[in-house]
Design a protein around this motif. Structure first.
Motif, PDB file in Angstrom:
ATOM      1  N   SER A  81      39.801  66.357  17.697  1.00 18.14           N
ATOM      2  CA  SER A  81      40.906  67.093  18.328  1.00 18.14           C
ATOM      3  C   SER A  81      42.218  66.318  18.160  1.00 18.14           C
ATOM      4  O   SER A  81      43.263  66.898  17.830  1.00 18.14           O
ATOM      5  CB  SER A  81      40.586  67.308  19.802  1.00 18.14           C
ATOM      6  N   TYR A  82      42.140  65.006  18.381  1.00 20.18           N
ATOM      7  CA  TYR A  82      43.339  64.162  18.243  1.00 20.18           C
ATOM      8  C   TYR A  82      43.847  64.192  16.801  1.00 20.18           C
ATOM      9  O   TYR A  82      45.045  64.366  16.555  1.00 20.18           O
ATOM     10  CB  TYR A  82      43.007  62.725  18.670  1.00 20.18           C
ATOM     11  N   ASP A  83      42.922  64.028  15.863  1.00 20.30           N
ATOM     12  CA  ASP A  83      43.318  64.009  14.445  1.00 20.30           C
ATOM     13  C   ASP A  83      43.964  65.326  14.028  1.00 20.30           C
ATOM     14  O   ASP A  83      44.924  65.337  13.244  1.00 20.30           O
ATOM     15  CB  ASP A  83      42.093  63.714  13.565  1.00 20.30           C
ATOM     16  N   SER A  84      43.436  66.429  14.543  1.00 25.34           N
ATOM     17  CA  SER A  84      44.017  67.731  14.167  1.00 25.34           C
ATOM     18  C   SER A  84      45.424  67.877  14.763  1.00 25.34           C
ATOM     19  O   SER A  84      46.313  68.455  14.133  1.00 25.34           O
ATOM     20  CB  SER A  84      43.106  68.877  14.600  1.00 25.34           C
ATOM     21  N   LYS A  85      45.633  67.314  15.972  1.00 28.54           N
ATOM     22  CA  LYS A  85      46.977  67.353  16.585  1.00 28.54           C
ATOM     23  C   LYS A  85      47.958  66.528  15.745  1.00 28.54           C
ATOM     24  O   LYS A  85      49.102  66.928  15.533  1.00 28.54           O
ATOM     25  CB  LYS A  85      46.934  66.806  18.011  1.00 28.54           C
ATOM     26  N   ILE A  86      47.469  65.371  15.298  1.00 29.98           N
ATOM     27  CA  ILE A  86      48.333  64.497  14.491  1.00 29.98           C
ATOM     28  C   ILE A  86      48.642  65.165  13.144  1.00 29.98           C
ATOM     29  O   ILE A  86      49.778  65.135  12.663  1.00 29.98           O
ATOM     30  CB  ILE A  86      47.645  63.126  14.255  1.00 29.98           C
ATOM     31  N   ASN A  89      51.314  67.657  13.488  1.00 29.34           N
ATOM     32  CA  ASN A  89      52.413  67.173  14.338  1.00 29.34           C
ATOM     33  C   ASN A  89      53.772  67.722  13.901  1.00 29.34           C
ATOM     34  O   ASN A  89      54.540  68.222  14.733  1.00 29.34           O
ATOM     35  CB  ASN A  89      52.434  65.644  14.308  1.00 29.34           C
ATOM     36  N   GLU A  92      54.201  71.299  14.644  1.00 27.02           N
ATOM     37  CA  GLU A  92      54.353  71.519  16.092  1.00 27.02           C
ATOM     38  C   GLU A  92      55.774  71.156  16.544  1.00 27.02           C
ATOM     39  O   GLU A  92      56.350  71.844  17.398  1.00 27.02           O
ATOM     40  CB  GLU A  92      53.303  70.685  16.843  1.00 27.02           C
ATOM     41  N   GLU A 143      58.077  66.880  24.973  1.00 22.94           N
ATOM     42  CA  GLU A 143      57.026  67.057  23.967  1.00 22.94           C
ATOM     43  C   GLU A 143      57.568  66.761  22.555  1.00 22.94           C
ATOM     44  O   GLU A 143      56.913  66.083  21.751  1.00 22.94           O
ATOM     45  CB  GLU A 143      56.498  68.499  24.050  1.00 22.94           C
ATOM     46  N   ARG A 147      56.319  63.594  20.302  1.00 21.01           N
ATOM     47  CA  ARG A 147      55.727  63.860  18.980  1.00 21.01           C
ATOM     48  C   ARG A 147      56.550  63.231  17.861  1.00 21.01           C
ATOM     49  O   ARG A 147      56.000  62.820  16.841  1.00 21.01           O
ATOM     50  CB  ARG A 147      55.595  65.373  18.768  1.00 21.01           C
TER      51      ARG A 147
ATOM     52  N   GLU B  58      50.977  56.547  16.926  1.00 22.98           N
ATOM     53  CA  GLU B  58      49.835  57.430  16.674  1.00 22.98           C
ATOM     54  C   GLU B  58      48.547  56.605  16.505  1.00 22.98           C
ATOM     55  O   GLU B  58      47.510  56.942  17.066  1.00 22.98           O
ATOM     56  CB  GLU B  58      50.156  58.235  15.410  1.00 22.98           C
TER      57      GLU B  58
END
Lengths: 167, 110
Positions: A81-86, A89, A92, A143, A147, B58
């Motif tokens: 989940s974290y990797d997909s958010k990154i 990024n 987003e 946010e 990011r 990150e």
């Protein structure tokens, strides 16, 4: 005749000795039998305790393995989940930027309408809407800022403290 | 010559029969051990993640997530071993109680 009496006495004495000795031996036999039974009972109790312990530990092991497997799966999902958010990024940030622009426009419009309000009630209602819009805009901006920082290198002095915790 | 050779035979048979008269007493039973798998005892906690200079926020967050996950696994393993010891202690206590009961019954039978 005298020798015969001696012989009889000797035989009787021998018999008495044998009889007494056999009683003593019987006590010893009973004691040995008793301790043998005690040993057998103790051995049986040990086998039973071992079996119960094995069962208890096996049940615990099975439960632990299942929980650990579940935990590892959850962890893999979290990292995914974290990797997909990154990975998403930048997209987003772009989306939030557009959302922020819309929010800014709404804030400007609400401010304009509030300034032009003719009644206190209308002004109060617009004030409430304006405050909500400002809060929403702050959330979007936080946010975006956060990011934007994700790909930025951590300051070396700050990272040094983190690195100081050695394995 | 032949009779000399045969002499030990009856003696051997006699000795063999005498062994039947011997009283055999069993040795004390072994004690109850705690059979925890060696691989569970040998498992160590994962080392904290390492980050090089120039690492990004990150990467820092990712490493922190992994460290938190490792801590959870480590605690689960610790709790599992503690539970093993608890189960073993309980089994030993129960076993000792049963041995005491046997001893008491044996004493009472005197």
């Amino acid at each position: 005749m005298q020798n015969l009496i001696y012989l009889i006495i000797m035989v009787l004495a021998g018999g008495a000795g044998w009889y007494a000795g056999s009683w003593k031996g019987r006590d010893a036999e009973q004691a040995v039998a008793k301790y043998q039974k005690l040993g057998d009972d103790a051995q049986a109790a040990l086998q039973q305790a071992k079996a119960q312990l094995q069962t208890g530990l096996a049940a615990k092991d099975a439960s632990f393995d299942a929980e650990l497997k579940k935990l590892n799966a959850t962890h893999a999902q979290q990292i995914q989940s974290y990797d997909s958010k990154i990975a998403g990024n930048q997209a987003e940030i772009t989306r939030l930027g557009k959302l922020g622009a819309v929010g800014q426009m709404r804030i400007a419009e609400l401010s304009k309408r509030r300034d032009a309000a003719t009644t206190p009630a209308e002004r109060k209602a617009l004030d409430t809407q304006l405050q909500a819009a400002v809060v929403a805009q702050q959330v979007v901006q936080v946010e975006i800022d956060g990011r934007t920082c994700l790909p930025v290198p951590v300051p070396l002095a700050v990272l040094a403290d983190w690195q100081a915790v050695k394995p | 010559m032949n009779s000399r050779r045969l002499l030990p035979l009856p003696l051997f048979v006699l000795l063999l029969l005498l062994t039947g008269c011997a009283t055999s007493v069993k040795l004390l039973p072994e004690s109850l051990d705690c059979p925890v798998l060696p691989e569970r005892l040998a498992t160590a906690c994962a080392a904290p993640q390492a980050l090089p200079d120039g690492a990004s926020f990150e990467q820092l967050i990712r490493a922190s997530i992994q460290d938190r996950q490792a801590l959870q696994v480590c605690e689960k393993r610790r709790a599992d071993l503690a539970e093993s010891v608890r189960i073993c202690n309980q089994a030993v206590a129960n076993h000792l109680a049963s041995l005491r009961a046997l001893n008491q019954a044996s004493q009472a039978g005197r």
